[in-house]
Write a protein that holds these residues in place. Structure first.
Motif, mmCIF file in Angstrom:
data_model
loop_
_atom_site.group_PDB
_atom_site.id
_atom_site.type_symbol
_atom_site.label_atom_id
_atom_site.label_comp_id
_atom_site.label_asym_id
_atom_site.label_seq_id
_atom_site.Cartn_x
_atom_site.Cartn_y
_atom_site.Cartn_z
ATOM 1 N N GLU A 1 18.616 -16.214 46.778
ATOM 2 C CA GLU A 1 17.520 -16.346 46.338
ATOM 3 C C GLU A 1 16.441 -16.873 47.371
ATOM 4 O OE1 GLU A 1 15.294 -15.418 43.551
ATOM 5 O OE2 GLU A 1 17.073 -14.091 43.316
ATOM 6 N N ALA B 1 19.452 -9.998 41.610
ATOM 7 C CA ALA B 1 18.803 -10.761 41.024
ATOM 8 C C ALA B 1 18.222 -10.037 39.556
ATOM 9 C CB ALA B 1 17.559 -11.281 41.665
ATOM 10 N N SER C 1 20.701 -16.417 37.158
ATOM 11 C CA SER C 1 20.047 -15.619 38.061
ATOM 12 C C SER C 1 20.461 -14.208 38.689
ATOM 13 C CB SER C 1 19.681 -16.357 39.331
ATOM 14 O OG SER C 1 20.672 -16.501 39.849
#
Length: 724
Positions: free
Chosen positions: A377, A413, A589
């Motif tokens: 991320e 994601a 996530s």
């Protein structure tokens, strides 16, 4: 609209004009813009000949003569003024006006030219009705006139003006080192502001004007690097070859900033790239460039699965600490995929997100390693921040690489539309560049999406295109990604035996798809396929690998996947493992992984006859798969939900008949209706084929049927409602 109307009139003319139409098309030389200009002139051919000053001459000589006829109708000062305006490419009226006055073309001449319709003046801008007219005028005049125009324009400009260097270059006949140096300074300034295409042209022209071969070679090397950054791959390679041929030596690598290795890597030749990159690390003077080359050499070594090559590049980086960064060893720890390394031996990485935000992009590992380490991320955020700048500066090579990386991170994601867009754009850019390595990265991201969505044709196509280049060139990372996509697609289509046969290649010594990073990423798929075909030994081995990696990195995805894999093995620890997987902070996530954890837990609960609990987990998984568009898993989850006896699914007589079956009988009946054999059903349900036969006998008796065909017809009337 008047010009367009005349074109329409021209093509709708009377039959006797057919010959004239044909002649005009021939004179235009196939150039639609030139044809448009001819059509707007109107009148007969003689009158048109006089007025063709408004068009752009194509390559052929006919329109050249036609446009010259119009220019020659002007007075000599007016002709010079049009050439001045054509030579001043920026359309600066004041510059053209100053040069015109100095050359005897005053205000009266301006009036003559504007009345003739050649020039349009708006404020401080002067221009032609179309860029083709500028070219026609400039190319149609003689060389002496062009030199006179450039000399007059250069005289109006400050010594350091970039445009002055170009005008002086246009005046030069042969070698002129003074002008070459001016162009070199112009190129450097252009590169700083991101105009790499302009910089490439300036260095290229400076090389042509250079007096000494070594100077020309250095400028060609600079031009090659600027051309590469601008996305002109073929031009960059030709310029670099010319630089090495003209005056070979380390200056070529120094001035091109290690371009040879960069190009070889982009073309999909990582081992050769590694050789050039570590050699050129010692030649480039800037620490930042040496850092970029060193990390790219590590990337090349990782691509071919060569730990020895990676360690060589790492050694060079750590020898000099080329960037002067005290945190370099800790950051470079992210480049390791060694599962056997003890977690205690891993440098303290601290807050990974904060470290990524303060780390320059070349130091960040390849995207699959970033996923493995759980820094996906923050790395995606860093890449997204960089994309606008790369677009603005037209750095197509770097942009294509960044898009390829972003696509894979978005896949993980759950940002699948964004991933598809990035991969498609990166693929187009990479193909234009001839960058096979980057193109294959984009293809593998598209293949992963296709596998998750159930598009078997797209999986087959992307896999074949990737392996066509990666296997012969020994790029194991790309081959492994393609194999993972194919295995995942088979697993999601509930063909575990075939999936396992593909996935085990990721750990098979000597195989072209063997790669430790992708073996880690695919460990859950491999374990699930192994469990389904009752290869508990292999599944257990994958569990241990995942758990070791989770201990070393603490990555949320790795911890979640390790728990799911442990739960798939069953036993007394299964429910605790599934619950632990869903409770891992940050696991949500990874949308697809988390939904698969919900599904696996729900299936386990349903098999334990805890239907109410199972419905909650399976319902959450179904919603997630539906939102993502993961069709094969959605269908599987829908079947599981039906077997839990979810409310609102009953009503027809066929459905009521099916409800007389036990949950396992319903499951067997559904798979038999899909024409699976008893052995295939047994593999999926983890029961023996004899038990499948026993259940089918009960199904036929309860439903009053005798054949699988009847079962298929009955099942067709009980299909769950269509996907929303």
């Amino acid at each position: 609209m008047q010009g367009a109307h005349r074109v329409a009139v021209f093509f709708g003319a009377l039959p006797e004009r057919a010959v004239a139409q044909r002649d005009k098309v021939r004179e235009a030389g196939g150039n639609p813009l030139a044809l448009h200009e001819l059509a707007t002139l109107g009148g007969d051919l003689d009158d048109a000949e006089h007025r063709r000053k408004r068009g752009r001459p194509p390559v052929g000589p006919c329109l050249q003569r036609a446009f010259r006829a119009g220019i020659e109708a002007l007075s000599p000062p007016a002709q010079l003024l049009t050439v001045l305006a054509a030579a001043e490419e920026h359309g600066d009226r004041l510059t053209v006006q100053r040069a015109g006055r100095a050359s005897g073309a005053g205000d009266v001449v301006w009036e003559e030219v504007t009345n003739a319709g050649l020039l349009h003046v708006a404020g401080n801008r002067v221009g032609f009705r179309h860029p083709v007219v500028r070219r026609a005028i400039y190319e149609g005049c003689g060389a002496a006139t062009r030199r006179r125009a450039h000399r007059a324009l250069a005289a109006t400009m400050p010594d350091e003006a970039e445009e002055r260097a170009w005008h002086l270059a246009a005046l030069a006949h042969g070698r002129d080192e003074d002008v070459a140096r001016l162009l070199e300074r112009t190129a450097a300034r252009s590169r700083l502001r991101g105009a790499t295409n302009t910089a490439a042209r300036a260095w290229w022209r400076a090389a042509e004007l250079s007096a000494a071969p070594v100077d020309a070679s250095q400028r060609l090397a600079e031009a090659a690097r600027a051309a590469w950054d601008a996305g002109w791959a073929a031009t960059a390679e030709r310029l670099l070859d010319d630089a090495e041929r003209l005056a070979p030596g380390p200056h070529v690598a120094r001035r091109s900033r290690g371009l040879r290795g960069i190009m070889e890597f982009a073309r999909g030749m990582p081992e050769m790239a590694h050789h050039f990159l570590i050699t050129d690390m010692k030649r480039v003077p800037e620490p930042g460039t040496a850092l970029e080359l060193g990390t790219l050499a590590m990337r090349a070594a990782w691509s071919v699965g060569r730990g020895d090559l990676r360690d060589r590049a790492l050694e060079l980086l750590l020898e000099d600490d080329v960037a002067g960064r005290t945190g370099l060893p800790g950051t470079l720890a992210w480049w390791s995929d060694d599962v056997s390394a003890d977690a205690a031996d891993t440098p303290d990485l601290g807050d990974a997100a904060a470290r990524v935000r303060t780390t320059i992009l070349p130091l960040l590992p390849p995207t699959p390693l970033a996923l493995a380490w759980g820094i996906d991320e923050p790395m995606a955020d860093a890449l997204r921040r960089r994309l606008p700048r790369l677009r603005r500066r037209s750095e197509h090579a770097r942009l294509a690489a960044a898009l390829a990386q972003t696509a894979m991170l978005d896949n993980a994601a759950g940002r699948w539309p964004q991933s598809e867009s990035s991969a498609a754009e990166g693929l187009r850019l990479a193909q234009d560049l001839g960058a096979d390595h980057i193109a294959s990265h984009c293809l593998t991201s598209l293949g992963w999406l296709a596998a998750a969505r159930g598009d078997e044709r797209a999986v087959a196509e992307t896999t074949a295109r990737t392996l066509q280049t990666s296997l012969p060139q020994g790029v194991r990372a790309l081959s492994a990604a393609a194999y993972w996509n194919r295995g995942m697609a088979l697993l999601f289509r509930e063909r575990p035996e075939e999936a396992l046969d593909i996935l085990v290649r990721l750990t098979e010594p000597g195989h072209g798809a063997e790669h430790p990073t992708f073996a880690l990423l695919a460990a859950l798929d491999t374990a699930e396929a192994a469990v389904r075909v009752r290869r508990s030994d292999l599944a257990d081995e994958r569990v241990r690998v995942r758990e070791a990696w989770a201990r070393r990195t603490g990555a949320p995805w790795a911890r979640c996947a390790a728990h799911v894999t442990r739960g798939l093995l069953g036993g007394a620890r299964a429910e605790g493992a599934f619950r632990a997987a869903l409770d891992v902070p940050g696991a949500r996530s990874h949308a697809l992984l988390y939904a698969r954890a919900q599904l696996s837990y729900g299936e386990w609960l349903r098999r334990g006859r805890r239907r109410t609990d199972a419905r909650v987990r399976i319902g959450a998984a179904l919603e997630a798969f539906d939102r993502l568009g993961a069709e094969p898993l959605r269908q599987r989850t829908q079947r599981e939900q039906d077997l839990t006896g979810a409310p609102g699914r009953r009503g027809s007589s066929d459905t009521r008949a099916m409800n007389h079956l036990t949950a396992q009988e319903q499951r067997v009946a559904q798979l038999a209706a899909e024409q699976l054999t008893n052995r295939e059903i047994g593999v999926q349900l983890r029961i023996s084929h004899r038990t499948v036969g026993h259940h089918l006998g009960n199904v036929f008796a309860k439903l009053g049927i005798n054949t699988r065909t009847e079962l298929s017809h009955l099942h067709a009337g009980c299909e769950p409602r269509e996907r929303r």
